[in-house]
Structure formats: C-alpha cells, structure tokens
Design a protein around this motif. Sequence first.
Motif, PDB file in Angstrom:
ATOM      1  N   MET A 298       0.815  -1.206   0.000  1.00 19.81           N
ATOM      2  CA  MET A 298       0.000   0.000   0.000  1.00 19.81           C
ATOM      3  C   MET A 298       0.854   1.264   0.000  1.00 19.81           C
ATOM      4  SD  MET A 298      -2.950   1.338  -0.228  1.00 19.81           S
ATOM      5  CE  MET A 298      -3.911  -0.172  -0.183  1.00 19.81           C
ATOM      6  N   THR A 299       1.965   1.239   0.715  1.00 21.25           N
ATOM      7  CA  THR A 299       2.866   2.395   0.724  1.00 21.25           C
ATOM      8  C   THR A 299       3.440   2.637  -0.671  1.00 21.25           C
ATOM      9  OG1 THR A 299       3.430   1.925   3.037  1.00 21.25           O
ATOM     10  CG2 THR A 299       4.867   3.430   1.841  1.00 21.25           C
ATOM     11  N   LEU A 300       3.829   1.566  -1.342  1.00 22.45           N
ATOM     12  CA  LEU A 300       4.309   1.685  -2.718  1.00 22.45           C
ATOM     13  C   LEU A 300       3.202   2.198  -3.632  1.00 22.45           C
ATOM     14  CD1 LEU A 300       6.527   1.069  -4.873  1.00 22.45           C
ATOM     15  CD2 LEU A 300       5.525  -1.214  -5.061  1.00 22.45           C
ATOM     16  N   PHE A 301       2.007   1.674  -3.455  1.00 21.84           N
ATOM     17  CA  PHE A 301       0.856   2.045  -4.273  1.00 21.84           C
ATOM     18  C   PHE A 301       0.560   3.544  -4.177  1.00 21.84           C
ATOM     19  CE2 PHE A 301      -3.996   1.638  -4.744  1.00 21.84           C
ATOM     20  CZ  PHE A 301      -3.929   1.628  -6.132  1.00 21.84           C
ATOM     21  N   LEU A 302       0.793   4.120  -2.998  1.00 22.76           N
ATOM     22  CA  LEU A 302       0.540   5.545  -2.782  1.00 22.76           C
ATOM     23  C   LEU A 302       1.821   6.370  -2.904  1.00 22.76           C
ATOM     24  CD1 LEU A 302      -2.006   5.404   0.184  1.00 22.76           C
ATOM     25  CD2 LEU A 302      -2.474   5.668  -2.253  1.00 22.76           C
ATOM     26  N   ASP A 303       2.699   5.934  -3.796  1.00 27.78           N
ATOM     27  CA  ASP A 303       3.922   6.685  -4.091  1.00 27.78           C
ATOM     28  C   ASP A 303       4.791   6.900  -2.861  1.00 27.78           C
ATOM     29  OD1 ASP A 303       3.365   6.940  -6.815  1.00 27.78           O
ATOM     30  OD2 ASP A 303       2.200   8.753  -6.517  1.00 27.78           O
TER      31      ASP A 303
END
Length: 373
Positions: free
Chosen positions: A118-123
């Motif tokens: 999720m952290t990756l998904f939100l840049d």
Amino acid sequence: MSSPTNKAQSPESEAILPSGKERSPTPGPADEPSEPSEPVGLLAGSHWAEQEHPVDDDADSALGSDVASSTASLSSSILKYRTIQGRTYHSDAVTDQEYWGPNDEIANEMLDIFHHFMTLFLDGKLYTAPLKDNIQNALDVCTGTGLWAIDFADEHPNCNVYGTDISPIQPNWVPPNLRFDIEDVTKPWTYQENFFDYVHIRWLTAVVKDWPALYREVYKCMKPGGWLEHIDAEVNLVCLDDTMPPDTAMYQWGQIWSEIGRKTGLVVNMVDSGCMDAGIREAGFTNIEVEDLLAPVSPWPADKRQKEIGLFNCAFLTQDIEGFLTYFCPTVLGWTEKETLIYAAILRREYKECRVHANFKWRLVRAQKPLDG
C-alpha cells in the motif's frame, strides 16, 4: 478545498478514474472482440473440488518463481484465541462481531506485506490528507500489526499516535509517542470528543455492517478542522481486456464475497456501493475528495512501476489466500475444507501465471470536519 497531494497512479497514465470510467492499462485484443460470455454467477464449492488443482509446492512463498467496543485491559481472556480449521482468531472477550481474518503468524506476515504494497501504491506516502506539522493526536483504526502506526509515529514524533485492534498482535518495541488499544471500533468509542487531528482507516472490507455509525464516531472524536482519510477496496476485480472469464477463480472471488456480504450484512462492495463517500458526508464531514485507483493483481503490466506494484500486490494476495476464506466459506457458503483449499490453490496459480489482467479497485476518500463542527 483541494489538497496538494501526489496522487497514486492507476495502471493507466492518469491516476483518477473520473465518473466511474476506467481504461485498460494495456491495449485490448487486436482482433475483433469475442462474444460476451453468459454470466455464470457464484460457482458452488463442489465445482472447485472437481477441477484439476495445482500442487502448491511453494505455498509458503508469496512470490513463487517470477512472482517470487470498549477499551479492554490486556488480560488473559483477550489472549484466549478461537481456533477454526487450525487457524486462530480474535477472542470472544473483545467483541461479539464476526471478523473473518486470522491473527496467527502467516496472517500477520500478510498484513506486513500489505503495508509495504500500500505504501508503494501511494507513491511512498503514508497519507495524502493535508495535515499540519503540529498535529497533536492521530488514530489508526484497526491497526493490525501496527506498521502504519509505527511509521506514522516515526514521521511525527511530536504527535500522540493511537492504534486500535481486537487482537494484541502488535510489537512491544514501538516509538514512545505510540500506544495500542484493544478496541472494537464498531461499538461506541471511548475516546474523548474533539480529540483527534487525523483519523486513518485502511482496508476494512467485510468488517463493518454500519459504516454511517462508524463515521459518526470518527466525527464525534475528531477536532474541528481535523481530517479523516479512508482507503478501501472493491471485492469485484476489474479486467478490461477480456482475459477474466466468469469461471476463473479471480472472477469468482467477487461472487464469493458478494454472497458472503448478502448473507451476513457486512459491507463488501466498498466502492460500487458508494458507502464510503455517502456515509462520510452523512456524518457531517465537508471538503470531501474521492479518488478511484486501480492496482494490478500481479506483475502483468508492461509499465515498470505498475509491474512493481503488481509484484507486491501479488505477494500480499498469495501470502494467505486460505486466511481470507477459512472463516466464512464453511459457515456461510457451506463449502468443505477440501473445496476451500482447492479453490485457494487455483486462485494462487492464476495470480502467479499472470494470464488474467485483473486489477483491484481502491477508493481513497479524504474529508474534513468543519471548523464549526
């Protein structure tokens, strides 16, 4: 009010899917479109038992080869976990609600992987709300293993950070400004009114029956001018290039959970139902902003960044498929343990083969409590 955020990217170049319109991350088939398949609805558990199911040699590897309520004291009663088909679940001493997620080691590892996805998904961002530097109190609702709360507390050392959950599965070694509370958030909250500057909710699909009631508790306990941020997923996968027939395990995932939602009253269609933005507005929040984002379920996209997102998403999704199903499939759908395990194995294989170009749709909602609220 618009917030200066760096918006996460969908599998297309544009991040937002306006007015419910979505475009395929990759071009569709070059040939003429095939005739649409007849809908098959929810397949019975016996259907999967009849399939030639894969031997899951690397079931413990999330990536495979290429895709290598009241606050209770922490007493012994809370640690008396229930056991269902070898999996442990929260204690009945904490809540009388039905939560489907196990709290054992394999499930907790899945939650840790989810946090990184999720952290990756939100840049690389933990949040997108326009928070001030001097916020004093923040809450992570249903914190799970607590990684988001730990990272947020590290980023905001002068803010008191609270994380709630119904299982005490969080680590003991945490930042000094963070504390974890055993709390059933579907009950009336015990936090004081007008207390939090920021409330964070993430991935509570099929957890809550009455979202308007929960949002009212958030509103009550939030300071005027404070921000709520909620991101959650739709159970029906999105595929825009006809690679997901109705008899695939991926397509059936949405059918399975929709039936569970129909029979239990739990909200599973978090995006298509509109329950998030509607409930938040009903609670009294203003300056509501909604973003719909697509996350590929595996590294099937050609785009480098989307491929990486798909890789981590696949790691999360395949880590503990059985944990998603063990609680409700036998009790609600009447599936046998064998049928559940075979379906899970077939779904894991589909994720790793990358032949189905599917995405999970996530909705991100930001909203502010009025200054005069």
